[in-house]
Design a protein around this motif. Structure first.
Motif, PDB file in Angstrom:
ATOM      1  N   ASN A   1      34.319  44.783  48.848  1.00 55.85           N
ATOM      2  CA  ASN A   1      35.499  43.960  48.523  1.00 55.85           C
ATOM      3  C   ASN A   1      36.637  44.781  47.933  1.00 55.85           C
ATOM      4  O   ASN A   1      37.506  44.246  47.244  1.00 55.85           O
ATOM      5  CB  ASN A   1      35.146  42.819  47.550  1.00 55.85           C
ATOM      6  N   SER A   2      36.654  46.078  48.186  1.00 60.60           N
ATOM      7  CA  SER A   2      37.654  46.951  47.555  1.00 60.60           C
ATOM      8  C   SER A   2      39.089  46.595  47.932  1.00 60.60           C
ATOM      9  O   SER A   2      40.004  46.843  47.154  1.00 60.60           O
ATOM     10  CB  SER A   2      37.378  48.416  47.885  1.00 60.60           C
ATOM     11  N   LYS A   3      39.294  45.973  49.080  1.00 59.16           N
ATOM     12  CA  LYS A   3      40.656  45.603  49.482  1.00 59.16           C
ATOM     13  C   LYS A   3      41.247  44.510  48.594  1.00 59.16           C
ATOM     14  O   LYS A   3      42.449  44.313  48.557  1.00 59.16           O
ATOM     15  CB  LYS A   3      40.667  45.175  50.944  1.00 59.16           C
ATOM     16  N   LYS A   4      40.404  43.825  47.828  1.00 61.92           N
ATOM     17  CA  LYS A   4      40.883  42.779  46.910  1.00 61.92           C
ATOM     18  C   LYS A   4      41.304  43.368  45.565  1.00 61.92           C
ATOM     19  O   LYS A   4      41.641  42.632  44.649  1.00 61.92           O
ATOM     20  CB  LYS A   4      39.817  41.710  46.721  1.00 61.92           C
ATOM     21  N   VAL A   5      41.278  44.670  45.424  1.00 66.92           N
ATOM     22  CA  VAL A   5      41.679  45.427  44.230  1.00 66.92           C
ATOM     23  C   VAL A   5      41.134  44.803  42.945  1.00 66.92           C
ATOM     24  O   VAL A   5      40.141  44.101  42.973  1.00 66.92           O
ATOM     25  CB  VAL A   5      43.212  45.676  44.181  1.00 66.92           C
ATOM     26  N   GLY A   6      41.728  45.115  41.790  1.00 65.76           N
ATOM     27  CA  GLY A   6      41.338  44.491  40.528  1.00 65.76           C
ATOM     28  C   GLY A   6      40.217  45.173  39.756  1.00 65.76           C
ATOM     29  O   GLY A   6      39.519  44.522  38.983  1.00 65.76           O
ATOM     30  N   PHE A   7      40.050  46.491  39.905  1.00 67.42           N
ATOM     31  CA  PHE A   7      38.983  47.196  39.195  1.00 67.42           C
ATOM     32  C   PHE A   7      39.459  47.511  37.777  1.00 67.42           C
ATOM     33  O   PHE A   7      40.441  48.216  37.581  1.00 67.42           O
ATOM     34  CB  PHE A   7      38.574  48.449  39.969  1.00 67.42           C
ATOM     35  N   ALA A   8      38.753  46.952  36.796  1.00 69.45           N
ATOM     36  CA  ALA A   8      39.277  46.952  35.433  1.00 69.45           C
ATOM     37  C   ALA A   8      38.563  47.904  34.483  1.00 69.45           C
ATOM     38  O   ALA A   8      39.198  48.674  33.781  1.00 69.45           O
ATOM     39  CB  ALA A   8      39.222  45.536  34.856  1.00 69.45           C
ATOM     40  N   GLU A   9      37.264  47.831  34.400  1.00 69.55           N
ATOM     41  CA  GLU A   9      36.526  48.571  33.376  1.00 69.55           C
ATOM     42  C   GLU A   9      35.274  49.191  33.987  1.00 69.55           C
ATOM     43  O   GLU A   9      34.693  48.658  34.920  1.00 69.55           O
ATOM     44  CB  GLU A   9      36.093  47.635  32.238  1.00 69.55           C
ATOM     45  N   GLY A  10      34.872  50.303  33.401  1.00 68.38           N
ATOM     46  CA  GLY A  10      33.641  50.953  33.821  1.00 68.38           C
ATOM     47  C   GLY A  10      32.753  51.231  32.621  1.00 68.38           C
ATOM     48  O   GLY A  10      33.207  51.215  31.476  1.00 68.38           O
TER      49      GLY A  10
ATOM     50  N   ILE B   1      22.984  55.094  35.499  1.00 65.06           N
ATOM     51  CA  ILE B   1      23.861  54.245  36.309  1.00 65.06           C
ATOM     52  C   ILE B   1      25.281  54.220  35.743  1.00 65.06           C
ATOM     53  O   ILE B   1      25.513  54.500  34.570  1.00 65.06           O
ATOM     54  CB  ILE B   1      23.338  52.800  36.465  1.00 65.06           C
ATOM     55  N   PHE B   2      26.191  53.859  36.638  1.00 60.20           N
ATOM     56  CA  PHE B   2      27.582  53.593  36.302  1.00 60.20           C
ATOM     57  C   PHE B   2      27.907  52.220  36.856  1.00 60.20           C
ATOM     58  O   PHE B   2      27.551  51.902  38.001  1.00 60.20           O
ATOM     59  CB  PHE B   2      28.513  54.644  36.918  1.00 60.20           C
ATOM     60  N   LEU B   3      28.568  51.395  36.041  1.00 66.37           N
ATOM     61  CA  LEU B   3      28.991  50.064  36.461  1.00 66.37           C
ATOM     62  C   LEU B   3      30.508  49.988  36.426  1.00 66.37           C
ATOM     63  O   LEU B   3      31.144  50.586  35.550  1.00 66.37           O
ATOM     64  CB  LEU B   3      28.434  48.998  35.512  1.00 66.37           C
ATOM     65  N   VAL B   4      31.090  49.246  37.363  1.00 61.80           N
ATOM     66  CA  VAL B   4      32.525  48.998  37.352  1.00 61.80           C
ATOM     67  C   VAL B   4      32.744  47.509  37.619  1.00 61.80           C
ATOM     68  O   VAL B   4      32.034  46.907  38.437  1.00 61.80           O
ATOM     69  CB  VAL B   4      33.275  49.886  38.376  1.00 61.80           C
ATOM     70  N   SER B   5      33.686  46.909  36.883  1.00 61.61           N
ATOM     71  CA  SER B   5      33.992  45.490  37.083  1.00 61.61           C
ATOM     72  C   SER B   5      35.183  45.335  38.025  1.00 61.61           C
ATOM     73  O   SER B   5      36.078  46.166  38.054  1.00 61.61           O
ATOM     74  CB  SER B   5      34.283  44.804  35.748  1.00 61.61           C
ATOM     75  N   GLN B   6      35.147  44.233  38.784  1.00 68.57           N
ATOM     76  CA  GLN B   6      36.264  43.876  39.664  1.00 68.57           C
ATOM     77  C   GLN B   6      36.676  42.457  39.308  1.00 68.57           C
ATOM     78  O   GLN B   6      35.965  41.490  39.611  1.00 68.57           O
ATOM     79  CB  GLN B   6      35.880  43.977  41.133  1.00 68.57           C
ATOM     80  N   MET B   7      37.828  42.333  38.646  1.00 69.61           N
ATOM     81  CA  MET B   7      38.270  41.031  38.153  1.00 69.61           C
ATOM     82  C   MET B   7      38.498  40.027  39.277  1.00 69.61           C
ATOM     83  O   MET B   7      38.132  38.864  39.153  1.00 69.61           O
ATOM     84  CB  MET B   7      39.538  41.182  37.314  1.00 69.61           C
ATOM     85  N   THR B   8      39.104  40.443  40.370  1.00 65.16           N
ATOM     86  CA  THR B   8      39.494  39.518  41.438  1.00 65.16           C
ATOM     87  C   THR B   8      38.309  38.906  42.168  1.00 65.16           C
ATOM     88  O   THR B   8      38.459  37.876  42.821  1.00 65.16           O
ATOM     89  CB  THR B   8      40.403  40.232  42.456  1.00 65.16           C
ATOM     90  N   CYS B   9      37.137  39.521  42.077  1.00 62.99           N
ATOM     91  CA  CYS B   9      35.948  39.007  42.760  1.00 62.99           C
ATOM     92  C   CYS B   9      34.854  38.570  41.784  1.00 62.99           C
ATOM     93  O   CYS B   9      33.811  38.090  42.215  1.00 62.99           O
ATOM     94  CB  CYS B   9      35.381  40.062  43.706  1.00 62.99           C
TER      95      CYS B   9
END
Length: 149
Positions: free
Chosen positions: A81-90, A98-106
């Motif tokens: 869903n990367s085309k929906k942008v909105g990556f906020a925090e990792g 592990i590494f986690l990243v949040s996507q607000m828009t999804c």
């Protein structure tokens, strides 16, 4: 006027690195460089091994990996869903590699293995505009805040 403000904003949305050193009267900060990265970096996070800075991109397609050794972005990771942008925090969880990243828009978190950043899974938060991620090793609990829900 809008174009000038936008360009000025873009100018300030690059990674700026600073060096700290101790002085007799406190801490001295020295800028060591400004480096190009993706649009609207929302956060900067040092990797557990100190080799990389990770930058989730609010108005771009994922997160950038900046090599401290090479002094440049070496990779853009594009989650589902990367085309929906909105990556906020990792967030790194070193004891789980592990590494986690949040996507607000999804309203998703994306889990990657570390240090190779291989995609593992999508975690749906079932919230609205999921943003900040926190980890408690003691309780083995991951918490996610949502801006709207």
């Amino acid at each position: 006027m809008k174009n000038k403000l936008f360009l000025l904003l873009l100018f300030f949305l690059c990674l700026a690195a600073f060096s700290f050193s101790q002085e007799s009267n406190g801490i001295r900060v020295e800028k060591i460089g400004s480096y190009k990265c993706g649009r609207q970096p929302k956060q900067v996070i040092f990797s557990p091994d100190g080799k990389f800075i990770i930058m989730p991109l609010l108005d771009d397609t994922g997160f950038d990996i900046f090599s401290l050794e090479e002094k440049k972005v070496i990779k853009r990771v594009n989650p589902p869903n990367s085309k929906k942008v909105g990556f906020a925090e990792g967030l790194f969880i070193p004891e789980k590699n592990i590494f986690l990243v949040s996507q607000m828009t999804c309203a998703n978190l994306y889990e990657y293995s570390y240090p190779d950043f291989v995609y593992k899974r999508t975690i749906a938060t079932e919230g609205v505009w999921s943003k900040f991620i926190a980890w408690s090793a003691e309780k083995n609990i991951l918490a996610v805040s949502n801006w709207v829900s």
